[in-house]
Design an enzyme around this catalytic site. Structure first.
Site, mmCIF file in Angstrom:
data_model
loop_
_atom_site.group_PDB
_atom_site.id
_atom_site.type_symbol
_atom_site.label_atom_id
_atom_site.label_comp_id
_atom_site.label_asym_id
_atom_site.label_seq_id
_atom_site.Cartn_x
_atom_site.Cartn_y
_atom_site.Cartn_z
ATOM 1 N N ASP A 172 0.846 -1.212 0.000
ATOM 2 C CA ASP A 172 0.000 0.000 0.000
ATOM 3 C C ASP A 172 0.874 1.252 0.000
ATOM 4 O O ASP A 172 0.572 2.217 0.669
ATOM 5 C CB ASP A 172 -0.906 -0.034 1.250
ATOM 6 N N LYS A 175 2.758 3.767 -5.890
ATOM 7 C CA LYS A 175 2.252 2.833 -6.885
ATOM 8 C C LYS A 175 3.341 2.346 -7.840
ATOM 9 O O LYS A 175 3.259 1.237 -8.353
ATOM 10 C CB LYS A 175 1.080 3.462 -7.661
ATOM 11 N N ASP A 200 -3.603 -2.790 -1.994
ATOM 12 C CA ASP A 200 -4.629 -1.743 -1.990
ATOM 13 C C ASP A 200 -4.527 -0.914 -3.272
ATOM 14 O O ASP A 200 -3.518 -0.956 -3.982
ATOM 15 C CB ASP A 200 -4.439 -0.837 -0.755
ATOM 16 N N ASN A 201 -5.564 -0.173 -3.543
ATOM 17 C CA ASN A 201 -5.604 0.760 -4.679
ATOM 18 C C ASN A 201 -5.393 0.082 -6.028
ATOM 19 O O ASN A 201 -4.606 0.548 -6.856
ATOM 20 C CB ASN A 201 -4.570 1.884 -4.483
ATOM 21 N N GLU A 232 -10.848 5.271 -0.090
ATOM 22 C CA GLU A 232 -11.057 5.640 1.304
ATOM 23 C C GLU A 232 -11.815 6.959 1.454
ATOM 24 O O GLU A 232 -11.411 7.979 0.933
ATOM 25 C CB GLU A 232 -9.723 5.709 2.069
HETATM 26 MG MG MG Z 1 -3.863 2.829 -0.126
#
Ligand code: MG
Length: 252
Positions: A172, A175, A200-201, A232
């Protein structure tokens, strides 16, 4: 309710407009991370992880947007932890410690621990104090620095934990580091057959395009389920969490 959603969106956009600061330093640039710590310490019940997470969620919805996994996607991480029941866990990207609290509160095995990497020293201090407030300090080690530059820390941790690999990894952080850090884990044999890799993401708008492609094109290595949700504290922004099981190649 509508006002809260609008205010959260505004605070998200404020952080997003300061993207360069956020991406360089790991903080939004307006002191919101330190304010969050003060709020948690004065408001959340000491030694109560759930209270800490609830306070962080409410603060993110009513005062300042934060890039925590949050209460929409959090249950996906919770379920993954339930499934893998890990003893030795790695997190890439501690930020203020939200997911570290969530993960550590679910480590039920004797001697289980989380090693979490965070590049920003102020975030490290904030996260350590939030984790301490949640009563989970004995289960979490926050390492200041980038995973790829501090591989020895991960190797030493595995040695101390008497484990060859991580049972569960939560990715997380930045990226552009998802794929290279995942490959580092793989090349250094830090993932075992059956290890869980949660990212995540992984939704359609933002996120690591190369890692999304990697996961899709390597089903024999990463058996993956994608769980769709929203980013979120932003109900209008689609996002996903992927949960993969790492498979070692079978020898012929
Ligand atoms: Mg995240």
């Amino acid at each position: 309710m509508a006002f809260t959603a609008l205010s959260t969106t505004f605070m998200f956009l404020k952080a997003a407009m300061n993207k360069k600061e956020l991406l360089t330093t790991g903080q939004a640039g307006d002191g919101r991370e330190k304010a969050l710590l003060d709020h948690v310490v004065t408001t959340a019940a000491k030694g109560n992880p759930l209270s800490v997470l609830n306070v962080m969620d409410t603060y993110a919805k009513t005062s300042s947007w934060f890039m925590n996994i949050g209460d929409d996607k959090g249950p996906i991480l919770d379920k993954a932890l339930d499934k893998y029941n890990p003893r030795v866990v790695l997190e890439l990207g501690t930020f203020c410690g939200y997911s570290a609290v969530m993960i550590a509160s679910q480590l039920h095995n004797e001697g289980s621990k989380l090693l979490s990497f965070e590049m920003n020293p102020d975030n490290c201090n904030i996260a350590r104090q939030i984790i301490e407030h949640a009563g989970l300090s004995s289960k979490v080690i926050v390492v200041e620095g980038k995973f790829n530059e501090r591989l020895d820390e991960a190797k030493n941790f595995l040695e101390e934990m008497n484990s060859r690999h991580f049972d569960f990894v939560f990715i997380d952080h930045w990226k552009d580091r998802y794929t290279p850090d995942y490959l580092l884990l793989k090349e250094n044999a830090m993932l075992g057959n059956g290890s869980g890799v949660c990212a995540d993401n992984m939704g359609p708008i933002m996120g690591p395009a190369d890692f999304k492609k990697y996961v899709k094109t390597h089903p024999e290595e990463l058996e993956t389920s994608e769980f769709k949700s929203s980013a979120e504290y932003l109900w209008w922004f689609p996002d996903s969490v992927t949960v993969s099981t790492f498979k070692l190649p079978t020898k012929l």
